[in-house]
Motif scaffolding. Structure first.
Motif, PDB file in Angstrom:
ATOM      1  N   HIS A 259      21.056 -14.892 -28.656  1.00 42.08           N
ATOM      2  CA  HIS A 259      20.935 -16.109 -29.460  1.00 42.08           C
ATOM      3  C   HIS A 259      19.487 -16.307 -29.943  1.00 42.08           C
ATOM      4  O   HIS A 259      19.247 -16.591 -31.121  1.00 42.08           O
ATOM      5  CB  HIS A 259      21.398 -17.297 -28.601  1.00 42.08           C
TER       6      HIS A 259
ATOM      7  N   HIS B  19      17.879 -16.176 -33.887  1.00 44.68           N
ATOM      8  CA  HIS B  19      16.958 -17.143 -34.502  1.00 44.68           C
ATOM      9  C   HIS B  19      15.688 -16.443 -34.997  1.00 44.68           C
ATOM     10  O   HIS B  19      15.215 -16.692 -36.096  1.00 44.68           O
ATOM     11  CB  HIS B  19      16.549 -18.207 -33.476  1.00 44.68           C
TER      12      HIS B  19
ATOM     13  N   GLU C 139      18.699 -26.702 -28.131  1.00 48.45           N
ATOM     14  CA  GLU C 139      20.057 -26.575 -28.670  1.00 48.45           C
ATOM     15  C   GLU C 139      21.052 -26.376 -27.513  1.00 48.45           C
ATOM     16  O   GLU C 139      22.099 -27.007 -27.464  1.00 48.45           O
ATOM     17  CB  GLU C 139      20.060 -25.352 -29.596  1.00 48.45           C
TER      18      GLU C 139
HETATM   19 ZN   LIG Z   1      21.095 -21.470 -32.460  1.00 54.07          ZN
END
Ligand SMILES: [Zn+2]
Length: 449
Positions: A137, A141, A238
């Motif tokens: 993840h 990004h 997040e």
């Molecule tokens: Zn994300």
């Protein structure tokens, strides 16, 4: 150069321009500078007949949609370093599917040829996490934070604003990372293709971006080294949001307990407790190992000539890599002879009584999803017959009967893992032993029916 300027001024302008450019270049330039229908250019009274034709040919529209040129490709043909592995007609959708493999690197390519003007591109990599630091993840990004040919802050997000795309995104799944986009415009398609491929294969992966997107330590009071340290970071925050959602946590925990050997045991998005354990060097190595042509799958769909993409990949991307033989596989789980029972706790929502927010899930490990399409298809139908709509047996026995107000998250057949799962369960119950026994009994009886 404004081709709408008529008469003497345009003639003299054109004459001057001719000294430096050929008519071909003028046409190209004009096409770039002003977006007018190409045919208007061919009607310029000022250009000589032969040059007029030359320019007209050059700027002819690519035949699109139903007028597109058919492909002359058959199994075994090689094109731009790729070999055609299969050609298949999918008549129900008026689609022709081509699968190809790149000879040098083993990269796989699927094109779905259709008259649809909407064109889709996606590149996917197998990214199997072996911990819950959120490495796939955070890498997703980071690869969108500037690359070799586009060394600007967020080229990806800049393109969202300025391109004609109809869809742009990037996804981290439990075993893959994918970068898709779609657009109807050929020029836009090629622009986006270049930005996406550069982001995936040649990202800058700067340490400062790692600190911004992943995690970093900051003093609670900036500039005061005596104040406490706190963790910040885009993905870190997040995931704090995601994991404090009871439904998402339930799904993660279900997967963690169901899968003990494979990557699904871990949280590919990142568990906020584990994210700060990730090292920058580990992330760089993960990119090197996984964002590699030998570990990549490309997919395109639409009416545009996909062989241009093959040529671009072969010439501009794959030449920088050598074949990587490591073929990662997801281990299959051992079958259990008795059920595994787990209890997990979560932060209740404030809107209702915490005592009535219990969730119960009974999950079965099923078939290898891609191995037996027929069984997968049947399980989908079974799932629909069990749960979809108020006339279904489980709706009747669980919801209608008043045992629970709702099904649990992820109920039914799920094929997002290599081996599918089938889940029965409920939400918003009082998790007393008696209640759980009653619901389990009702589920068993309904299955037996
Ligand atoms: Zn994300």
């Amino acid at each position: 150069l404004n081709p709408f300027v008529r008469g003497k001024r345009f003639t003299s302008l054109l004459k001057t321009a001719r000294a430096t450019f050929s008519v071909k270049n003028q046409a190209k330039l004009a096409q770039k500078l002003v977006h007018i229908p190409h045919r208007k250019m061919g009607q310029m009274e000022t250009a000589e007949a032969s040059q007029k034709h030359e320019a007209k040919d050059l700027i002819k529209d690519t035949p699109r949609g139903l007028q597109r040129r058919p492909y002359d490709l058959k199994v075994g043909d090689t094109i731009h370093g790729f070999t055609v592995k299969s050609v298949e007609d999918i008549t129900d959708f008026n689609i022709k599917a081509f699968t190809l493999e790149h000879d040098e690197t083993g990269a796989k390519y699927l094109h779905l040829d259709s008259a649809d003007l909407e064109n889709v591109f996606m590149v996917r990599f197998k990214t199997f996490p072996n911990d819950s630091t959120g490495i796939p993840h955070i890498l997703e990004h980071l690869s969108l934070c500037g690359s070799k040919n586009f060394p600007v802050r967020d080229p990806f997000f800049k393109m969202i604003k300025r391109s004609l795309n109809t869809f742009m995104n990037a996804w981290t799944g439990s075993d893959f990372t994918g970068y898709p986009f779609s657009t109807c415009n050929e020029k836009d398609f090629n622009n986006l293709l270049r930005v996406y491929l550069d982001a995936c294969f040649f990202p800058n992966l700067k340490r400062t971006d790692f600190n911004q997107e992943g995690y970093r330590y900051e003093f609670e009071e900036p500039g005061n080294p005596d104040s406490a340290l706190q963790i910040k970071g885009v993905v870190y925050n997040e995931m704090k949001g995601v994991m404090s959602n009871a439904d998402r946590l339930f799904l993660h925990k279900l997967s963690e307990h169901m899968f003990e050997k494979s990557c699904y045991h871990h949280n590919s998005g990142g568990d906020p407790n584990d994210i700060p354990l990730l090292k920058y060097e580990t992330l760089k190595k993960f990119h090197e190992d996984n964002y590699h042509p030998s570990n990549s799958y490309f997919m395109t769909y639409g009416d545009l000539d996909f062989t241009n993409n093959l040529e671009y990949l072969n010439r501009n991307v794959f030449t920088h890599f050598e074949r990587n033989e490591q073929n990662q596989k997801i281990e299959l789980e051992d079958r259990r002879t008795s059920p595994k029972v787990k209890t997990e706790y979560f932060m209740p929502e404030l809107v209702s009584d915490a005592e009535t927010q219990g969730k119960l899930g009974i999950s079965y490990l099923c078939n290898e999803v891609n191995k037996d399409n027929y069984e997968t298809f049947c399980l989908y139908i079974m799932s629909s017959l069990f749960f979809d709509g108020p006339d279904t047996p489980f709706y009747q026995s669980i919801i209608e009967s008043g045992l629970a107000p709702a099904f649990c998250p992820g109920v039914g057949y799920d094929t997002s893992t290599k081996e599918g799962t089938f889940t029965f369960g409920v939400s918003n119950i009082t998790p007393s032993n008696e209640n759980i026994r009653k619901i389990q009994k009702a589920i068993d009886e309904t299955i037996l029916q």
